[in-house]
Design a protein around this motif. Structure first.
Motif, PDB file in Angstrom:
ATOM      1  N   ALA A 117       0.719  -1.377  -0.099  1.00 45.70           N
ATOM      2  CA  ALA A 117      -0.106   0.040   0.022  1.00 45.70           C
ATOM      3  C   ALA A 117       0.923   1.069   0.069  1.00 45.70           C
ATOM      4  O   ALA A 117       0.754   2.488  -0.778  1.00 45.70           O
ATOM      5  CB  ALA A 117      -0.874  -0.067   1.430  1.00 45.70           C
ATOM      6  N   HIS A 118       1.901   1.222   0.626  1.00 36.84           N
ATOM      7  CA  HIS A 118       2.714   2.541   0.993  1.00 36.84           C
ATOM      8  C   HIS A 118       3.465   2.661  -0.583  1.00 36.84           C
ATOM      9  O   HIS A 118       3.701   3.800  -1.044  1.00 36.84           O
ATOM     10  CB  HIS A 118       3.814   2.237   1.933  1.00 36.84           C
ATOM     11  CG  HIS A 118       3.272   2.397   3.098  1.00 36.84           C
ATOM     12  ND1 HIS A 118       3.757   2.088   4.116  1.00 36.84           N
ATOM     13  CD2 HIS A 118       2.151   3.071   3.771  1.00 36.84           C
ATOM     14  CE1 HIS A 118       3.320   2.454   5.541  1.00 36.84           C
ATOM     15  NE2 HIS A 118       2.155   3.149   5.151  1.00 36.84           N
ATOM     16  N   HIS A 119       3.863   1.480  -1.220  1.00 33.81           N
ATOM     17  CA  HIS A 119       4.403   1.493  -2.451  1.00 33.81           C
ATOM     18  C   HIS A 119       3.446   2.385  -3.544  1.00 33.81           C
ATOM     19  O   HIS A 119       3.977   3.328  -4.199  1.00 33.81           O
ATOM     20  CB  HIS A 119       4.913   0.380  -2.983  1.00 33.81           C
ATOM     21  CG  HIS A 119       5.507   0.087  -4.590  1.00 33.81           C
ATOM     22  ND1 HIS A 119       6.690   0.612  -4.712  1.00 33.81           N
ATOM     23  CD2 HIS A 119       4.834  -0.253  -5.378  1.00 33.81           C
ATOM     24  CE1 HIS A 119       6.899   0.564  -6.133  1.00 33.81           C
ATOM     25  NE2 HIS A 119       5.654   0.005  -6.656  1.00 33.81           N
ATOM     26  N   LEU A 120       2.405   1.707  -3.695  1.00 34.24           N
ATOM     27  CA  LEU A 120       1.538   2.585  -4.465  1.00 34.24           C
ATOM     28  C   LEU A 120       1.210   4.045  -4.046  1.00 34.24           C
ATOM     29  O   LEU A 120       1.076   4.582  -5.037  1.00 34.24           O
ATOM     30  CB  LEU A 120       0.001   1.741  -4.382  1.00 34.24           C
ATOM     31  CG  LEU A 120      -0.008   0.074  -5.000  1.00 34.24           C
ATOM     32  CD1 LEU A 120      -1.162  -0.270  -4.473  1.00 34.24           C
ATOM     33  CD2 LEU A 120       0.127   0.368  -6.384  1.00 34.24           C
ATOM     34  N   THR A 130      -9.102   6.474  -1.895  1.00 34.27           N
ATOM     35  CA  THR A 130      -9.968   5.799  -3.086  1.00 34.27           C
ATOM     36  C   THR A 130      -8.756   5.324  -4.066  1.00 34.27           C
ATOM     37  O   THR A 130      -9.148   4.353  -4.627  1.00 34.27           O
ATOM     38  CB  THR A 130     -10.927   6.637  -3.774  1.00 34.27           C
ATOM     39  OG1 THR A 130     -11.805   7.093  -2.657  1.00 34.27           O
ATOM     40  CG2 THR A 130     -12.011   5.858  -4.904  1.00 34.27           C
ATOM     41  N   GLU A 131      -7.771   6.091  -4.439  1.00 30.18           N
ATOM     42  CA  GLU A 131      -7.019   5.824  -5.513  1.00 30.18           C
ATOM     43  C   GLU A 131      -6.242   4.907  -5.166  1.00 30.18           C
ATOM     44  O   GLU A 131      -5.740   3.873  -5.799  1.00 30.18           O
ATOM     45  CB  GLU A 131      -6.012   7.249  -5.892  1.00 30.18           C
ATOM     46  CG  GLU A 131      -5.438   7.124  -7.148  1.00 30.18           C
ATOM     47  CD  GLU A 131      -4.955   8.565  -7.615  1.00 30.18           C
ATOM     48  OE1 GLU A 131      -4.156   8.526  -8.575  1.00 30.18           O
ATOM     49  OE2 GLU A 131      -5.154   9.556  -6.571  1.00 30.18           O
ATOM     50  N   VAL A 132      -5.656   4.765  -3.821  1.00 37.18           N
ATOM     51  CA  VAL A 132      -4.923   3.685  -3.598  1.00 37.18           C
ATOM     52  C   VAL A 132      -5.540   2.131  -3.403  1.00 37.18           C
ATOM     53  O   VAL A 132      -5.154   1.462  -3.827  1.00 37.18           O
ATOM     54  CB  VAL A 132      -4.279   3.936  -1.721  1.00 37.18           C
ATOM     55  CG1 VAL A 132      -3.791   2.673  -1.132  1.00 37.18           C
ATOM     56  CG2 VAL A 132      -3.321   5.079  -1.828  1.00 37.18           C
ATOM     57  N   ALA A 133      -7.025   2.568  -2.727  1.00 37.20           N
ATOM     58  CA  ALA A 133      -7.551   1.159  -2.841  1.00 37.20           C
ATOM     59  C   ALA A 133      -7.825   0.582  -4.341  1.00 37.20           C
ATOM     60  O   ALA A 133      -7.777  -0.489  -4.468  1.00 37.20           O
ATOM     61  CB  ALA A 133      -9.066   1.403  -2.338  1.00 37.20           C
ATOM     62  N   SER A 185      -4.639  -0.624  -5.651  1.00 42.14           N
ATOM     63  CA  SER A 185      -4.294  -1.890  -4.979  1.00 42.14           C
ATOM     64  C   SER A 185      -4.830  -3.024  -5.490  1.00 42.14           C
ATOM     65  O   SER A 185      -4.323  -4.184  -5.464  1.00 42.14           O
ATOM     66  CB  SER A 185      -4.372  -1.691  -3.213  1.00 42.14           C
ATOM     67  OG  SER A 185      -5.864  -1.793  -3.143  1.00 42.14           O
ATOM     68  N   TYR A 186      -6.251  -2.913  -5.703  1.00 45.53           N
ATOM     69  CA  TYR A 186      -7.100  -4.057  -6.205  1.00 45.53           C
ATOM     70  C   TYR A 186      -6.483  -4.475  -7.517  1.00 45.53           C
ATOM     71  O   TYR A 186      -6.078  -5.691  -7.713  1.00 45.53           O
ATOM     72  CB  TYR A 186      -8.414  -3.886  -6.513  1.00 45.53           C
ATOM     73  CG  TYR A 186      -9.116  -4.638  -7.278  1.00 45.53           C
ATOM     74  CD1 TYR A 186      -9.212  -5.968  -6.927  1.00 45.53           C
ATOM     75  CD2 TYR A 186      -9.198  -4.429  -8.569  1.00 45.53           C
ATOM     76  CE1 TYR A 186      -9.970  -6.736  -7.653  1.00 45.53           C
ATOM     77  CE2 TYR A 186      -9.847  -5.508  -9.539  1.00 45.53           C
ATOM     78  CZ  TYR A 186     -10.213  -6.576  -8.891  1.00 45.53           C
ATOM     79  OH  TYR A 186     -10.854  -7.663  -9.942  1.00 45.53           O
ATOM     80  N   LEU A 225      -9.330  -2.703   2.185  1.00 47.62           N
ATOM     81  CA  LEU A 225      -7.925  -2.933   2.134  1.00 47.62           C
ATOM     82  C   LEU A 225      -7.127  -3.835   2.978  1.00 47.62           C
ATOM     83  O   LEU A 225      -6.124  -4.562   2.831  1.00 47.62           O
ATOM     84  CB  LEU A 225      -7.200  -1.402   2.256  1.00 47.62           C
ATOM     85  CG  LEU A 225      -5.784  -1.361   1.881  1.00 47.62           C
ATOM     86  CD1 LEU A 225      -5.264  -1.726   0.496  1.00 47.62           C
ATOM     87  CD2 LEU A 225      -5.254   0.159   2.261  1.00 47.62           C
ATOM     88  N   LEU A 226      -7.674  -3.797   4.436  1.00 46.53           N
ATOM     89  CA  LEU A 226      -6.824  -4.818   5.385  1.00 46.53           C
ATOM     90  C   LEU A 226      -7.408  -6.197   5.027  1.00 46.53           C
ATOM     91  O   LEU A 226      -6.563  -7.086   4.808  1.00 46.53           O
ATOM     92  CB  LEU A 226      -7.784  -4.457   6.653  1.00 46.53           C
ATOM     93  CG  LEU A 226      -7.276  -5.521   7.800  1.00 46.53           C
ATOM     94  CD1 LEU A 226      -5.961  -5.816   8.002  1.00 46.53           C
ATOM     95  CD2 LEU A 226      -8.183  -4.947   8.947  1.00 46.53           C
TER      96      LEU A 226
END
Length: 414
Positions: free
Chosen positions: A17-20, A88-91, A94-95, A330-331
């Motif tokens: 998640a931190h990378h994204l 929202t962008e991270v989520a 990440s998907y 996300l979790l």
């Protein structure tokens, strides 16, 4: 996954998640003090994992670990539109990222006809209202309701939209119609999406038109008050093991549309079920299987409620509700990815797999369903796995010490 450098579990758990966030998110704001986006992302996931009874309890737990933050700073962050856009962008990214990483962990890998179809189980989920939520016109609190989707290929979760809360009540169906096409934008698979939903999503003419326009296909249950006219059989192979339990497969007319109607008798229980669908190219037993897999989203909600302790809204308003939903999903996805990475090192949820096998072997051959036996990985995240992750993150355990704990907890029940 490598343990040669012996990092802490929490360093690797949040790393995707931190990378994204660092490299692919436009709405990220760089700051080195206060509640940075990196810290907000980590704390939001930990808020979902730690099972604290309230936001104040969570902040106290952080402060007791020398990670204090002003209460107003934390709660005000859940009103920030900019942070919601960032999350929202991270989520979303990440998907897509996790979908690629879980490429060899496909629940539906045995069914080639589904390889390029996105397949989503969709349903609403309700939790208790926030402490300061408004009441409706009759003086009653309204539970906070969110529609989620569960990918039946990878087991990944995504929130779709909020349908009720803060004194407002809406049915899931109109909210779903307003949001689902935008929600599926960027789906990596090429063929038409298949949506699997309960009878609350029945709208025959709508789904027939959606298929005509090549937007999506539906699998659901026939309602008891529906009175179809059977036009004739579709034809299926009764000797195909996948079709065990199928009684009939017909073209059927309803009040305003024609659909495919499948009468299925569960070999294990003898219960009769009737499915309706706009999927005309799939074997009828596979239609039944996909609907049975829809129950996996209910299992995910059970994980949210009883294993993660997410039973109450964290704040009022749609912004806070969507943030909470993104953090919880996300979790769930980070836990799913961690489990897959552990499997690549030779670990697996042996206790769950063995229990499923024992339950299946108790059934006589004529009551077993081959289609269900061909589904791999489709089990809920276990209490012991979640507790092990929670403890490893809470106590800053390095992987050298955590790996044997994961092995122990995944191989057998306490």
């Amino acid at each position: 996954m490598t343990f040669s450098s012996n990092p802490l579990v929490d360093e690797t758990f949040m790393a995707p998640a931190h990378h994204l966030l660092a490299h692919y998110v436009r709405n990220r704001r760089k700051q080195n003090t206060g509640l940075s986006d990196e810290r907000f992302l980590t704390w939001g996931v930990m808020r979902a994992l730690d099972a604290d009874e309230s936001g104040r309890a969570f902040l106290q737990a952080r402060a007791d670990q020398a990670e204090s933050l002003p209460r107003s700073t934390w709660f005000d962050a859940f009103k920030s539109k900019r942070r919601l856009e960032m999350l929202t962008e991270v989520a979303t990214k990440s998907y897509q990222y996790f979908d690629r990483e879980l490429g060899d962990r496909d629940w539906l890998a045995e069914f080639e006809e589904l390889n390029d179809h996105p397949v989503w189980a969709v349903d609403g989920h309700q939790i208790a209202h926030a402490t300061h939520s408004e009441r409706d016109g009759k003086g009653r609190y309204v539970a906070s309701g969110m529609i989620y989707g569960l990918c039946l290929h990878r087991g990944l979760m995504r929130p779709l939209a909020r349908f009720q809360g803060d004194a407002k009540r809406r049915h899931e169906w109109p909210v779903f119609k307003e949001n689902w096409q935008r929600w599926l934008q960027g789906e990596p698979r090429q063929l038409m999406p298949i949506i699997v939903a309960d009878p609350a999503y029945v709208n025959n003419l709508y789904w027939v038109l959606e298929k005509i326009h090549r937007h999506a296909m539906i699998i659901t249950r026939e309602k008891e008050n529906m009175e179809p006219m059977i036009y004739g059989p579709c034809g299926f192979d009764p000797d195909d093991p996948i079709n065990r339990g199928v009684v009939s497969d017909d073209h059927a007319g309803y009040s305003n549309a024609a659909l495919r109607r499948i009468h299925y008798r569960d070999p294990a229980t003898g219960k009769d079920l009737v499915f309706i669908t706009t999927c005309n190219h799939l074997r009828p037993g596979l239609i039944a299987l996909l609907y049975f897999l829809r129950w996996k989203i209910e299992k995910a909600y059970d994980v949210f409620k009883n294993r993660l302790g997410v039973t109450k809204a964290w704040g009022t308003g749609d912004t806070a509700a969507l943030m909470q939903a993104h953090f919880v999903a996300l979790l769930h996805n980070l836990l799913t990815v961690l489990l897959a990475r552990l499997e690549h090192t030779g670990l697996s949820e042996t206790k769950v797999i063995d229990r499923q096998k024992k339950r299946r072997d108790k059934l006589p051959p004529d009551k077993q369903v081959p289609a269900q036996n061909n589904v791999r990985y489709a089990f809920a995240l276990t209490c012991q796995f979640i507790r092990t992750v929670r403890n490893a993150l809470r106590y800053k355990i390095p992987w050298e010490d955590a790996y044997p704990l994961f092995k122990l907890r995944m191989e057998s029940y306490l």
